[in-house]
Scaffold this active site. Sequence first.
Site, PDB file in Angstrom:
ATOM      1  N   GLU A   1     -14.146  11.746  -8.362  1.00 16.13           N
ATOM      2  CA  GLU A   1     -12.720  11.363  -8.405  1.00 16.13           C
ATOM      3  C   GLU A   1     -12.456  10.203  -7.441  1.00 16.13           C
ATOM      4  O   GLU A   1     -11.755   9.236  -7.784  1.00 16.13           O
ATOM      5  CB  GLU A   1     -11.865  12.573  -8.033  1.00 16.13           C
ATOM      6  CG  GLU A   1     -10.384  12.308  -7.946  1.00 16.13           C
ATOM      7  CD  GLU A   1      -9.696  13.292  -7.012  1.00 16.13           C
ATOM      8  OE1 GLU A   1      -8.674  12.909  -6.412  1.00 16.13           O
ATOM      9  OE2 GLU A   1     -10.184  14.430  -6.865  1.00 16.13           O
TER      10      GLU A   1
ATOM     11  N   ASP B   1     -11.266   6.550  -8.849  1.00 15.17           N
ATOM     12  CA  ASP B   1     -10.000   5.965  -8.404  1.00 15.17           C
ATOM     13  C   ASP B   1     -10.191   4.474  -8.103  1.00 15.17           C
ATOM     14  O   ASP B   1      -9.388   3.629  -8.517  1.00 15.17           O
ATOM     15  CB  ASP B   1      -9.516   6.722  -7.159  1.00 15.17           C
ATOM     16  CG  ASP B   1      -8.270   6.109  -6.545  1.00 15.17           C
ATOM     17  OD1 ASP B   1      -7.229   6.086  -7.219  1.00 15.17           O
ATOM     18  OD2 ASP B   1      -8.338   5.639  -5.393  1.00 15.17           O
TER      19      ASP B   1
ATOM     20  N   ASP C   1      -6.850  14.096 -11.625  1.00 19.44           N
ATOM     21  CA  ASP C   1      -8.121  14.050 -10.885  1.00 19.44           C
ATOM     22  C   ASP C   1      -9.315  14.019 -11.839  1.00 19.44           C
ATOM     23  O   ASP C   1     -10.289  13.297 -11.607  1.00 19.44           O
ATOM     24  CB  ASP C   1      -8.245  15.272  -9.961  1.00 19.44           C
ATOM     25  CG  ASP C   1      -7.258  15.236  -8.801  1.00 19.44           C
ATOM     26  OD1 ASP C   1      -6.642  14.175  -8.576  1.00 19.44           O
ATOM     27  OD2 ASP C   1      -7.092  16.278  -8.135  1.00 19.44           O
TER      28      ASP C   1
ATOM     29  N   GLU D   1      -9.800  10.554 -13.357  1.00 19.14           N
ATOM     30  CA  GLU D   1     -10.452   9.652 -12.391  1.00 19.14           C
ATOM     31  C   GLU D   1     -11.932   9.993 -12.240  1.00 19.14           C
ATOM     32  O   GLU D   1     -12.782   9.099 -12.183  1.00 19.14           O
ATOM     33  CB  GLU D   1      -9.752   9.737 -11.037  1.00 19.14           C
ATOM     34  CG  GLU D   1      -8.378   9.092 -11.030  1.00 19.14           C
ATOM     35  CD  GLU D   1      -7.677   9.197  -9.689  1.00 19.14           C
ATOM     36  OE1 GLU D   1      -6.863   8.312  -9.386  1.00 19.14           O
ATOM     37  OE2 GLU D   1      -7.940  10.158  -8.938  1.00 19.14           O
TER      38      GLU D   1
END
EC number: 3.1.26.3
Length: 245
Positions: free
Chosen positions: A61, A65, A134, A137
């Site tokens: 994650e 991101d 989450d 990502e």
Amino acid sequence: MPYRKHREKKYEAKYREAFKVFQEEIGITFTDEKLLIQAFTHSSYVNEHRKKPHEDNERLEFLGDAVLELTVSQYLFQKYPTMSEGELTKLRAAIVCEPSLVRFANEMSFGSLVLLGKGEEMTGGRERPALLADVFEAFIGALYLDQGLETVWGYLKEVVYPKINEGAFSHVMDYKSQLQELIQRDGSGNVEYQILQEKGPAHNREFVSRVTLNNEALGLGSGKSKKEAEQQAAAEALKKLKEQS
């Protein structure tokens, strides 16, 4: 074979089949399927299966991101060559914010693939927005590690970029950017701004701007600066175009 082990093997076979179908649907086959499964593995599942070599998706994650920020930034930089840094930042923030990521995840039915602990499952974790954002990502992070930036770009081209082109995030843009996007989307031609008038003393100037599309006047605006006058002209043009459509 004890009942619990039998049940776990059945569950494992079921989710492996689900991931196989998922890869077929998106047209991408992971070289390392463990990365794909890890992207969908919540920490609650790992906590309940400590004896097995499961890893949760939190590190993926973190990576995803950053990859999302980079790829979306590059796309916006290329698509909107006249947009200011501030406007680009605002637009990117709207695209990578939690509600947007949840929308992308739901459209791909990510929730059904998440490996959850029983407690998290019972409290509705599968539909929890933060969890879904989450996972999206983490999936991007896993895709980047397994296939590289080009495949990530291709995936986002299918899932995310069309929504930008459809104007799904226009509400966060300033009037000039909204007008530019609308014109680009319709392929209507070129927008130009002209300052028609400057009046008043130096400490209290007023500017009048006109915006034209293919040399046809669309809107007039006035303001204390050229920028403000152009924004007001764009606002009037947007109103006019929306009334016509």
